[in-house]
Design a protein around this motif. Sequence first.
Motif, short mmCIF file in Angstrom:
data_model
loop_
_atom_site.label_atom_id
_atom_site.label_comp_id
_atom_site.label_asym_id
_atom_site.label_seq_id
_atom_site.Cartn_x
_atom_site.Cartn_y
_atom_site.Cartn_z
N SER A 40 0.80 -1.23 0.00
CA SER A 40 0.00 0.00 0.00
C SER A 40 0.84 1.28 0.00
CB SER A 40 -0.94 0.00 1.20
OG SER A 40 -0.18 -0.05 2.40
N SER A 41 2.14 1.17 0.20
CA SER A 41 2.97 2.38 0.18
C SER A 41 3.05 2.94 -1.24
CB SER A 41 4.39 2.06 0.70
OG SER A 41 5.08 1.29 -0.25
N PRO A 42 3.43 4.20 -1.39
CA PRO A 42 3.51 4.79 -2.73
C PRO A 42 4.77 4.40 -3.51
CG PRO A 42 3.94 6.45 -1.07
CD PRO A 42 3.56 5.20 -0.34
N TRP A 43 5.62 3.54 -2.95
CA TRP A 43 6.86 3.13 -3.60
C TRP A 43 6.85 1.62 -3.83
CZ3 TRP A 43 6.82 6.28 0.77
CH2 TRP A 43 7.08 7.63 0.51
N PRO A 44 7.73 1.15 -4.70
CA PRO A 44 7.85 -0.30 -4.87
C PRO A 44 8.28 -0.94 -3.56
CG PRO A 44 9.18 0.87 -6.51
CD PRO A 44 8.67 1.89 -5.54
N ALA A 45 7.88 -2.18 -3.33
CA ALA A 45 8.23 -2.89 -2.11
C ALA A 45 8.95 -4.18 -2.47
CB ALA A 45 6.97 -3.20 -1.30
N PHE A 46 10.05 -4.45 -1.76
CA PHE A 46 10.86 -5.64 -2.00
C PHE A 46 11.13 -6.34 -0.67
CE2 PHE A 46 11.87 -2.45 -5.15
CZ PHE A 46 11.86 -3.16 -6.34
N THR A 47 11.32 -7.66 -0.73
CA THR A 47 11.61 -8.42 0.49
C THR A 47 13.10 -8.57 0.74
OG1 THR A 47 11.48 -10.48 -0.76
CG2 THR A 47 9.49 -9.76 0.41
N GLU A 48 13.93 -8.45 -0.32
CA GLU A 48 15.37 -8.64 -0.14
C GLU A 48 16.13 -7.97 -1.28
OE1 GLU A 48 15.73 -12.87 -0.17
OE2 GLU A 48 15.34 -13.03 -2.31
N THR A 49 17.41 -7.75 -1.04
CA THR A 49 18.28 -7.18 -2.06
C THR A 49 18.78 -8.29 -2.97
OG1 THR A 49 20.23 -7.38 -0.66
CG2 THR A 49 19.01 -5.29 -0.57
N ILE A 50 19.30 -7.90 -4.12
CA ILE A 50 19.78 -8.89 -5.07
C ILE A 50 21.15 -9.45 -4.67
CG2 ILE A 50 20.85 -7.29 -6.71
CD1 ILE A 50 19.61 -9.09 -8.93
N HIS A 51 22.00 -8.63 -4.07
CA HIS A 51 23.32 -9.05 -3.60
C HIS A 51 23.48 -8.59 -2.15
CE1 HIS A 51 24.46 -9.91 -7.74
NE2 HIS A 51 24.15 -8.67 -8.08
N GLU A 52 24.37 -9.24 -1.44
CA GLU A 52 24.61 -8.86 -0.05
C GLU A 52 25.09 -7.42 0.06
OE1 GLU A 52 27.53 -10.35 3.44
OE2 GLU A 52 26.44 -11.92 2.37
N ASP A 53 25.86 -6.96 -0.94
CA ASP A 53 26.39 -5.59 -0.91
C ASP A 53 25.59 -4.61 -1.76
OD1 ASP A 53 27.11 -6.48 -3.45
OD2 ASP A 53 29.15 -5.70 -3.33
N SER A 54 24.37 -4.97 -2.14
CA SER A 54 23.55 -4.07 -2.97
C SER A 54 23.25 -2.76 -2.27
CB SER A 54 22.23 -4.75 -3.36
OG SER A 54 22.45 -5.79 -4.27
#
Length: 92
Positions: A40-54
């Motif tokens: 519901s936030s106005p931004w994209p939502a993600f559960t995790e980064t693609i790399h540990e150092d992303s």
Amino acid sequence: MSFCSFLGGEVFKDHFQPGIYICAKCGHELFSSRAKYEHSSPWPAFTETIHEDSVAKRKERPGALKVSCGKCGNGLGHEFLNDGPKRGQSRF
């Protein structure tokens, strides 16, 4: 797809095509579309980064970490602890 264009509204909030979200400033890989979910936030939502150092993180307040690009330091927003789609997951 570059991530977080705060000035003109977030164009990738409802974008769910397969791909990699990158830093708008330096092109560093941040998130995969596989980790994206509707929120519901106005931004994209993600559960995790693609790399540990992303991303780089620093504590801002209880339950929230300030997040920036792991390569250039561009501000990306927050990681909200325990606010993901499943119990114990974070939301970026």
